[in-house]
Design a protein around this motif. Structure first.
Motif, PDB file in Angstrom:
ATOM      1  N   ASN A  97      20.410   4.996   2.960  1.00 28.86           N
ATOM      2  CA  ASN A  97      21.773   4.965   3.387  1.00 28.86           C
ATOM      3  C   ASN A  97      22.055   3.621   3.803  1.00 28.86           C
ATOM      4  O   ASN A  97      23.093   3.361   4.222  1.00 28.86           O
ATOM      5  CB  ASN A  97      22.251   5.806   4.468  1.00 28.86           C
ATOM      6  N   GLU A  98      21.355   2.481   3.474  1.00 26.21           N
ATOM      7  CA  GLU A  98      21.706   1.348   3.973  1.00 26.21           C
ATOM      8  C   GLU A  98      22.774   0.639   2.972  1.00 26.21           C
ATOM      9  O   GLU A  98      23.297   0.018   3.496  1.00 26.21           O
ATOM     10  CB  GLU A  98      20.161   0.337   3.902  1.00 26.21           C
ATOM     11  N   PHE A  99      22.565   1.044   1.782  1.00 21.00           N
ATOM     12  CA  PHE A  99      23.589   0.761   0.890  1.00 21.00           C
ATOM     13  C   PHE A  99      23.488   1.502  -0.582  1.00 21.00           C
ATOM     14  O   PHE A  99      22.502   2.157  -0.527  1.00 21.00           O
ATOM     15  CB  PHE A  99      23.650  -0.671   0.626  1.00 21.00           C
ATOM     16  N   ASP A 100      24.662   1.470  -1.259  1.00 20.87           N
ATOM     17  CA  ASP A 100      24.436   2.287  -2.497  1.00 20.87           C
ATOM     18  C   ASP A 100      24.833   1.563  -3.499  1.00 20.87           C
ATOM     19  O   ASP A 100      24.717   0.527  -3.588  1.00 20.87           O
ATOM     20  CB  ASP A 100      25.462   3.631  -2.234  1.00 20.87           C
ATOM     21  N   LEU A 101      25.095   2.389  -4.854  1.00 18.08           N
ATOM     22  CA  LEU A 101      25.465   1.603  -5.967  1.00 18.08           C
ATOM     23  C   LEU A 101      26.677   0.766  -5.901  1.00 18.08           C
ATOM     24  O   LEU A 101      26.719  -0.287  -6.633  1.00 18.08           O
ATOM     25  CB  LEU A 101      25.088   2.620  -7.218  1.00 18.08           C
ATOM     26  N   ASP A 102      27.740   1.443  -5.337  1.00 18.74           N
ATOM     27  CA  ASP A 102      28.789   0.899  -5.012  1.00 18.74           C
ATOM     28  C   ASP A 102      28.742  -0.645  -4.402  1.00 18.74           C
ATOM     29  O   ASP A 102      29.271  -1.347  -4.715  1.00 18.74           O
ATOM     30  CB  ASP A 102      29.839   1.815  -4.569  1.00 18.74           C
ATOM     31  N   ASP A 103      27.903  -0.609  -3.616  1.00 17.64           N
ATOM     32  CA  ASP A 103      27.648  -1.653  -2.602  1.00 17.64           C
ATOM     33  C   ASP A 103      26.948  -2.951  -3.515  1.00 17.64           C
ATOM     34  O   ASP A 103      27.295  -4.050  -3.433  1.00 17.64           O
ATOM     35  CB  ASP A 103      26.748  -1.504  -1.430  1.00 17.64           C
ATOM     36  N   VAL A 104      26.105  -2.274  -4.331  1.00 15.11           N
ATOM     37  CA  VAL A 104      25.419  -3.290  -5.415  1.00 15.11           C
ATOM     38  C   VAL A 104      26.596  -4.216  -6.204  1.00 15.11           C
ATOM     39  O   VAL A 104      26.576  -5.045  -6.459  1.00 15.11           O
ATOM     40  CB  VAL A 104      24.432  -2.660  -6.192  1.00 15.11           C
TER      41      VAL A 104
END
Length: 738
Positions: free
Chosen positions: A113-120
């Protein structure tokens, strides 16, 4: 005046951690050099980034792999890193592939949950793309700073950054070169690093990784793989997603073509394999001269593989005949398909694990690198598996209840009359009509609410030209089922199996869709195996070794050398190489530790002071050229806090100062002085001969001579008279007196 230059490695210095990040400070402008992470995404690694992220003014990315940019989505989404980011086009594209693959592989192992594909996607939208040797001038707070990318030769688009701070006097220009992970050798798809084209920079930030190794350029990589295949064993090659895997894949495809090997398939397995090499096909101009010339003359694209299969799922690879070669992510073998295949193949002595990249200490790949004979491996394996049995039935029953409830709510909403419509259009109560309605045969349907399955309308996509259509729906006689073998060309394959990126052979679209709808859960299991497979190491990391680094430093000849990205032993070796091997002064070689700031300012007489308000208000500024100057007389006071030290210049107490000597600011050239004397009404007639200005007063006959000995230093000779003082006063007008 020279700029203040400071450098702070946040992590990746004097450490076995390969993740890298550092802060370059030019005056008050802070540049984040790389923003890496490891594939385990340990939060302790990037903790130093948390405090500095809000203070960063720009980010420079050197390579597309996780160890150089893996923390960028996390820093942008969670740490407030809202600044411009600069990289080359391949680093931007391939960096996304690295992050997609890493996130998907991590989610297959645990709830990440640190980041997801949208955050990428959000992080990579901030990137400004530059070409090699394209200068880019920063603006605003970074006015005067020019950044230029050069080829590093390590990965596609890999960059050596030149950061240049221009001042009014070019001799004081600071030129900082950031060169980590460079390769001086030419490879199949990359030219050697362009670092050697840069000479005598003020600072060189150099990576020490691999400085203790000795690389044999022509060491056979495919030989051990072919031997394992001939004895009936499978070959596992742990590789990265979109970096060094490109060179490894080209090598296997070329060797298989030269030796006409067709019985042993080669597969690349990760979540984005198709996209990675599709992007690579469109980046020919970023590759070596040989690749570009072959494409221009023969229209040969090296990434249209003849023997390498691109796969997204393990089932696709399992469908290939064995024995086979599998290039699977990741090199550490901590996550990804490389770990899955290793646990499956490790106990068979016929199989081979071929390590081709550098590995980080504490990882499974590092353990295998030093493997001697059979080894027992006990490991907790985490994975995501579909629900089965009672859990799946329970989930399906819950889903059915939700659908029923949604249908009831929808039917109830549709059956309720609109109160406003009823009042506005009252219906007459006709008894005959009512009777007809009761006898029309549909009374039972009107009185009962049947459960209706919810209908989900297909979303239509639109672009600038209208609705997007699928051309396959409009083809006639071109479907595989409608084509006869006689209608096919000789070069067309007889077996036309429709395949998608994530589809498995032999699985219909409806079955594949149903399989995806089944939810999954995370489980842990204890794995206890005996590793009997063969392990071979071939350094194919594409980096300079110790001898090459020495030659590189000697050729570039930096005035100051800063060493990062290496273990303590590797760092110590490069320090000794610079001081004892190349004769650099010990004061010009720096090897900072994690979070240690080193002041590498070229002009050591430059300091940063804060003026107290009382002192600033007492200054009397004089205009000179485009600026203003004032004489400052004060005393220094140091204020210390937990994380910084401020040097403050404040006023001296009244009565303790006896004034200051006269200071002349500026300079005068003899030709300009001659011209100004002729334009004045002083009566002087100046002439210049042999570097001396002679002048004679036509009225008094007095002679004055003046010779310039240096900047602001003049030798004035004349009899002590009014003419002498008049000439001196005229000379003073060319200076600002403080």
């Amino acid at each position: 005046m020279a700029s203040i230059v400071r450098f702070t490695p946040l992590y990746g210095a004097k450490s076995s951690v390969l993740a890298l990040s550092g802060v370059l400070e030019l005056d008050n402008y802070k540049i984040l050099l790389d923003c890496g992470w490891d594939v385990r995404f340990n939060l302790d690694t990037v903790e130093p980034l948390r405090a500095i992220a809000p203070q960063i003014d720009a980010v420079l990315l050197s390579h597309p792999d996780v160890m150089h940019l893996g923390a960028l989505p996390y820093a942008v989404g969670k740490l407030g890193l809202n600044v411009p980011v600069f990289a080359t086009l391949p680093v931007w594209r391939m960096g996304q592939m690295f992050m997609y693959d890493a996130v998907l592989a991590k989610k297959e192992q645990e709830d990440f949950n640190e980041f997801d594909l949208d955050d990428v996607d959000n992080a990579f939208e901030r990137i400004t793309q530059l070409k090699f040797q394209q200068p880019f001038a920063l603006t605003g707070k970074g006015d005067g700073i020019v950044i230029t990318p050069y080829s590093a030769g390590h990965m596609l688009g890999g960059t050596v950054w030149k950061v240049k701070k221009e001042t009014e006097e070019m001799k004081d220009t600071e030129e900082v070169i950031y060169a980590v992970d460079v390769n001086h050798r030419k490879e199949r798809h990359l030219n050697p690093s362009a670092l050697l084209s840069i000479s005598r920079p003020s600072h060189l930030i150099l990576g020490a990784s691999q400085s203790l190794t000795r690389i044999t350029p022509k060491l056979d990589l495919t030989g051990p793989a072919i031997q394992a295949l001939e004895r009936g064993g499978n070959v596992l090659v742990p590789v990265d997603t979109a970096g060094r895997v490109v060179e490894v894949a080209l090598l296997f495809d070329d060797v298989w073509s030269q030796k006409k090997i067709t019985q042993y398939p080669v597969a690349i397995l990760d979540f984005v394999a198709f996209n990675t090499f599709d992007f690579a096909q469109s980046m020919i101009e970023w590759m070596s001269d040989s690749v570009s010339s072959r494409f221009d003359l023969l229209r040969e694209n090296p990434f249209q593989f003849k023997h390498v299969h691109l796969c997204h799922t393990k089932a696709e690879v399992d469908a290939l005949p064995s024995p086979k070669v599998v290039l699977a992510s990741f090199p550490t073998m901590e996550i990804g398909f490389s770990l899955e295949y290793f646990l499956e193949w490790a106990e068979d002595p016929k199989n081979l694990v071929l390590l081709v990249d550098r590995v980080e200490k504490g990882t499974l790949a590092h353990e295998l690198k030093s493997l001697q004979g059979p080894m027992r491996l006990v490991r907790t394996r985490k994975k995501r598996v579909p629900l089965e049995g009672a859990e799946l039935r329970e989930w399906r029953e819950a889903q059915r209840q939700k659908e029923l409830e949604a249908a009831r709510n929808q039917e109830g909403t549709a059956s309720q009359p609109d109160a406003m419509d009823t009042e506005a259009n009252p219906q007459p109560m006709d008894s005959e009509a009512s009777q007809d309605e009761e006898d029309d045969g549909f009374d039972s349907l009107k009185k009962q609410n049947f459960v209706m399955f919810p209908y989900q309308e297909t979303e239509r996509k639109w672009d600038d030209y209208g609705e997007i259509v699928d051309p396959e729906q409009f083809r006639k006689g071109e479907d595989a089922a409608e084509l006869d073998e006689d209608d096919m060309g000789e070069d067309e394959p007889k077996d036309l199996t429709i395949r998608t990126n994530f589809a498995m052979e032999g699985v219909t679209d409806s079955e594949e869709e149903e399989r995806r709808k089944i939810p999954k859960k995370y489980v842990e299991e204890q794995v206890d195996i005996v590793v009997r497979c063969e392990t071979v190491t071939r350094d194919f990391s594409g980096l300079c070794d110790g001898i090459s680094l020495k030659e590189l430093i000697s050729a570039v000849a930096p005035r100051r050398l800063i060493i990062v990205h290496g273990t303590e032993e590797e760092t110590r070796a490069v320090v000794d190489m610079g001081i004892n091997g190349l004769g650099l002064s010990p004061d010009s070689v720096f090897a900072p530790s994690k979070k240690e700031t080193v002041d590498v300012t070229s002009d050591t007489s430059v300091y940063r002071l804060k003026l107290a308000d009382s002192l600033f208000n007492s200054l009397r500024f004089r205009k000179i050229a485009d600026g203003e100057v004032a004489f400052v007389h004060g005393r220094i006071r140091i204020e210390e806090s937990e994380d910084r030290e401020d040097v403050i210049l404040e006023s001296v107490p009244e009565g303790s100062s006896s004034g200051h000597p006269t200071v002349f600011v500026g300079d005068a050239r003899l030709p300009i002085l001659k011209q100004s004397l002729r334009q004045s009404d002083s009566g002087f007639k100046p002439e210049i001969a042999a570097g001396v200005l002679y002048t004679e007063n036509q009225d008094s006959g007095a002679v004055v001579t003046i010779k310039k000995q240096g900047v602001g230093d003049f030798d004035l000779q004349a009899n002590l008279s009014e003419d002498y003082f008049a000439f001196r006063d005229h000379l003073y007008t060319h200076f600002v007196t403080l």
